[in-house]
Design a protein around this motif. Structure first.
Motif, mmCIF file in Angstrom:
data_model
loop_
_atom_site.group_PDB
_atom_site.id
_atom_site.type_symbol
_atom_site.label_atom_id
_atom_site.label_comp_id
_atom_site.label_asym_id
_atom_site.label_seq_id
_atom_site.Cartn_x
_atom_site.Cartn_y
_atom_site.Cartn_z
ATOM 1 N N PRO A 119 -5.088 -95.847 -4.832
ATOM 2 C CA PRO A 119 -4.244 -94.704 -4.467
ATOM 3 C C PRO A 119 -2.926 -95.171 -3.859
ATOM 4 O O PRO A 119 -2.877 -96.198 -3.171
ATOM 5 N N GLN A 120 -1.895 -94.432 -4.122
ATOM 6 C CA GLN A 120 -0.573 -94.767 -3.611
ATOM 7 C C GLN A 120 -0.088 -93.654 -2.681
ATOM 8 O O GLN A 120 -0.173 -92.477 -3.011
ATOM 9 N N GLY A 121 0.436 -94.045 -1.549
ATOM 10 C CA GLY A 121 1.038 -93.085 -0.640
ATOM 11 C C GLY A 121 2.475 -92.800 -1.037
ATOM 12 O O GLY A 121 3.035 -93.413 -1.952
ATOM 13 N N GLY A 122 3.104 -91.868 -0.359
ATOM 14 C CA GLY A 122 4.508 -91.565 -0.621
ATOM 15 C C GLY A 122 4.773 -90.859 -1.928
ATOM 16 O O GLY A 122 5.883 -90.938 -2.472
ATOM 17 N N ARG A 123 3.787 -90.157 -2.467
ATOM 18 C CA ARG A 123 4.012 -89.431 -3.722
ATOM 19 C C ARG A 123 4.892 -88.206 -3.479
ATOM 20 O O ARG A 123 4.902 -87.634 -2.394
ATOM 21 N N ARG A 124 5.569 -87.803 -4.510
ATOM 22 C CA ARG A 124 6.428 -86.627 -4.395
ATOM 23 C C ARG A 124 5.600 -85.358 -4.271
ATOM 24 O O ARG A 124 4.434 -85.320 -4.651
ATOM 25 N N LEU A 125 6.244 -84.309 -3.744
ATOM 26 C CA LEU A 125 5.548 -83.055 -3.467
ATOM 27 C C LEU A 125 4.879 -82.498 -4.711
ATOM 28 O O LEU A 125 3.732 -82.036 -4.661
ATOM 29 N N LEU A 126 5.558 -82.511 -5.842
ATOM 30 C CA LEU A 126 4.992 -81.951 -7.071
ATOM 31 C C LEU A 126 3.722 -82.690 -7.474
ATOM 32 O O LEU A 126 2.728 -82.075 -7.875
ATOM 33 N N ALA A 127 3.736 -84.006 -7.340
ATOM 34 C CA ALA A 127 2.555 -84.806 -7.679
ATOM 35 C C ALA A 127 1.403 -84.496 -6.736
ATOM 36 O O ALA A 127 0.238 -84.403 -7.155
ATOM 37 N N ARG A 128 1.729 -84.309 -5.444
ATOM 38 C CA ARG A 128 0.670 -83.999 -4.471
ATOM 39 C C ARG A 128 0.098 -82.609 -4.700
ATOM 40 O O ARG A 128 -1.091 -82.378 -4.454
ATOM 41 N N LEU A 129 0.928 -81.676 -5.145
ATOM 42 C CA LEU A 129 0.433 -80.332 -5.447
ATOM 43 C C LEU A 129 -0.450 -80.345 -6.693
ATOM 44 O O LEU A 129 -1.447 -79.618 -6.769
ATOM 45 N N LYS A 130 -0.104 -81.160 -7.651
ATOM 46 C CA LYS A 130 -0.877 -81.226 -8.884
ATOM 47 C C LYS A 130 -2.228 -81.886 -8.655
ATOM 48 O O LYS A 130 -3.259 -81.399 -9.125
ATOM 49 N N THR A 131 -2.232 -82.980 -7.929
ATOM 50 C CA THR A 131 -3.486 -83.700 -7.624
ATOM 51 C C THR A 131 -3.460 -84.116 -6.152
ATOM 52 O O THR A 131 -3.052 -85.232 -5.836
ATOM 53 N N PRO A 132 -3.850 -83.231 -5.255
ATOM 54 C CA PRO A 132 -3.800 -83.550 -3.818
ATOM 55 C C PRO A 132 -4.773 -84.659 -3.431
ATOM 56 O O PRO A 132 -5.823 -84.832 -4.060
ATOM 57 N N ASP A 133 -4.412 -85.416 -2.412
ATOM 58 C CA ASP A 133 -5.316 -86.425 -1.854
ATOM 59 C C ASP A 133 -6.327 -85.733 -0.955
ATOM 60 O O ASP A 133 -5.987 -84.860 -0.169
ATOM 61 N N ALA A 134 -7.577 -86.119 -1.090
ATOM 62 C CA ALA A 134 -8.649 -85.500 -0.307
ATOM 63 C C ALA A 134 -9.599 -86.579 0.192
ATOM 64 O O ALA A 134 -9.541 -87.734 -0.238
ATOM 65 N N GLY A 135 -10.489 -86.194 1.079
ATOM 66 C CA GLY A 135 -11.419 -87.146 1.670
ATOM 67 C C GLY A 135 -12.298 -87.849 0.670
ATOM 68 O O GLY A 135 -12.685 -89.003 0.863
ATOM 69 N N LEU A 136 -12.622 -87.180 -0.438
ATOM 70 C CA LEU A 136 -13.501 -87.765 -1.445
ATOM 71 C C LEU A 136 -12.748 -88.263 -2.669
ATOM 72 O O LEU A 136 -13.368 -88.635 -3.659
ATOM 73 N N GLY A 137 -11.450 -88.242 -2.627
ATOM 74 C CA GLY A 137 -10.697 -88.688 -3.787
ATOM 75 C C GLY A 137 -9.526 -87.764 -4.054
ATOM 76 O O GLY A 137 -9.133 -86.964 -3.210
ATOM 77 N N ARG A 138 -8.988 -87.866 -5.244
ATOM 78 C CA ARG A 138 -7.781 -87.124 -5.582
ATOM 79 C C ARG A 138 -8.109 -85.959 -6.510
ATOM 80 O O ARG A 138 -8.916 -86.091 -7.418
ATOM 81 N N GLY A 139 -7.475 -84.798 -6.266
ATOM 82 C CA GLY A 139 -7.656 -83.641 -7.134
ATOM 83 C C GLY A 139 -8.167 -82.428 -6.378
ATOM 84 O O GLY A 139 -8.709 -82.536 -5.263
ATOM 85 N N TRP A 140 -7.981 -81.250 -6.998
ATOM 86 C CA TRP A 140 -8.368 -80.000 -6.353
ATOM 87 C C TRP A 140 -9.886 -79.879 -6.199
ATOM 88 O O TRP A 140 -10.368 -79.331 -5.213
ATOM 89 N N ARG A 141 -10.621 -80.390 -7.153
ATOM 90 C CA ARG A 141 -12.079 -80.345 -7.045
ATOM 91 C C ARG A 141 -12.544 -81.174 -5.851
ATOM 92 O O ARG A 141 -13.395 -80.741 -5.063
#
Length: 414
Positions: A212-234
């Motif tokens: 995982p990479q930090g410093g992603r742009r807002l649009l990228a974070r909205l599309k696939t947010p970082d979460a405790g179990l990984g990346r994505g809305w699920r």
């Protein structure tokens, strides 16, 4: 008599104890702090969770992994940092020293319900009573070993649940059955210690997570947010909404559990395993025997019958929750708890069908989702259980309080 006893002093037990202490609730916690992590995890292991998702849940700010690293002058990155086991254990002990205090370093021999209280007998000979009990034992006792490996002498076969130092394996042939993080992590450590590791996995290939990479742009974070179990809305839903997961019907919950976070490898393992460790895909162990001081496995590998010989075989085949495996539970409690094939049926407060008995940690995953298999689950479980215990104990105290005698009317005879 103690208001609450917590059985287990790992991340879930310590997090809950910190909340109970902050709330002024009389309690005791039984177990060696971070004991399983200290004794049954191999040195050099890294946590699968990202650093930001590896903090115990504190009742106040200032006690995250980041806070600990800052205090100790250690490098820290919320994402893309492989957190060493040793750092995590030291962090947990620091958390305990500052927020929990002493624990009762013993094991529970028996737990039974008598009238409205719980009675416990400890390995040090002490007997305790409590109004409420919380079982926070992690995966202890839930190891799942494939039938062909069951019954093999301990010299030749073991489960990945209990591994400390691996130096005994140097120069030996070690077969590892399984294809997930545990199997791959052990294979890397064994290879680096000079063992010849051979991974036998059912899957067609190894699923490797990207770093995982930090410093992603807002649009990228909205599309696939970082979460405790990984990346994505699920992942975000499963990480942050265990209460909503609990409201799903059991069949839906079971489906999600069966298809979430299966066999895979952390990004930091890729270069330590690929082209260094032998991996057999589409492989199933059919039988095992001891021949000439070696364990010999008959396997079906990619449609072909083969024999795999090793000095030792490790079953890295996961865990299956079954409360009946806790030998300390009385028969009555085990029968009351062990619905759905051994998985506890919990209400929205983590309370079992036995009033006053709670279960938190990995054993609660089928009620609250896969996040409970990770340290990140303490974020929900600890404050939820602490609030319910506080309210329940106050209600119990009101019921136990003797009724006030009415005042004598003015002028009444004495």
């Amino acid at each position: 008599m103690t208001d609450t006893i917590i059985i287990g002093a790992g991340p879930y037990g310590l997090s809950l104890a910190a909340h109970l202490k902050a709330a002024g609730i009389d309690h005791q916690i039984i177990g060696e702090p971070m004991g399983a992590w200290r004794h049954y995890m191999p040195p050099g292991m890294m946590l699968r969770s990202e650093a930001f998702a590896s903090s115990l849940q504190a009742p106040r700010s200032g006690f995250t992994v980041e806070d600990y690293c800052r205090l100790k002058g250690l490098a820290y990155s919320a994402l893309g940092m492989a957190l060493p086991l040793e750092t995590f254990v030291d962090y947990g002990l620091w958390f305990q020293a500052n927020l929990v205090g002493e624990t009762q370093q013993a094991d529970v021999l028996s737990l039974r319900r008598v009238d409205d209280e719980f009675q416990l007998l400890l390995t040090d000979g002490r007997a305790l009573t409590a109004r409420k009990v919380v079982i926070a034992l992690g995966l202890k006792g839930f190891a799942q070993t494939p039938p062909p490996l069951q019954g093999l002498p301990a010299r030749y076969a073991s489960h990945s649940e209990r591994y400390g130092n691996l130096e005994w394996a140097s120069g030996k042939d070690i077969a590892i059955v399984g294809g997930g993080q545990s199997a791959l992590g052990l294979s890397a450590l064994l290879h680096e210690l000079g063992a010849r590791a051979h991974v036998l996995m059912r899957e067609d290939l190894v699923v490797w997570h990207e770093r995982p990479q930090g410093g992603r742009r807002l649009l990228a974070r909205l599309k696939t947010p970082d979460a405790g179990l990984g990346r994505g809305w699920r992942s975000l839903f499963l990480s942050e909404c265990p209460g909503l997961f609990h409201r799903l019907d059991p069949a839906r919950r079971r489906l999600i559990m069966d298809h979430s976070y299966g066999a895979s490898g952390a990004w930091w393992l890729h270069d330590r395993v690929v082209d260094k460790v032998r991996i057999s895909h589409r492989t199933v162990v059919n039988s095992a025997a001891i021949e000439n001081e070696r364990v010999v496995l008959d396997v079906l590998s990619d449609g072909r019958q083969e024999r795999v010989s090793a000095d030792h075989v490790i079953a890295a085949t996961g865990f299956r929750t079954d409360m009946r495996q806790h030998a300390f539970l009385s028969r009555e409690l085990a029968e009351a708890l062990s619905t759905q094939g051994g998985m506890p049926e919990l209400n929205s407060h983590y309370e079992t069908r036995v009033s006053g008995l709670y279960v938190i940690g990995p054993a609660s995953a089928h009620s609250f989702g896969p996040v409970m298999r990770f340290v990140y689950g303490t974020k929900h479980a600890s404050p939820t259980v602490a609030r319910h215990l506080s309210g329940s104990l106050k209600a119990d105290a009101r019921q136990r309080a003797p009724a006030r005698r009415p005042r004598a009317a003015a002028g009444a005879s004495r």
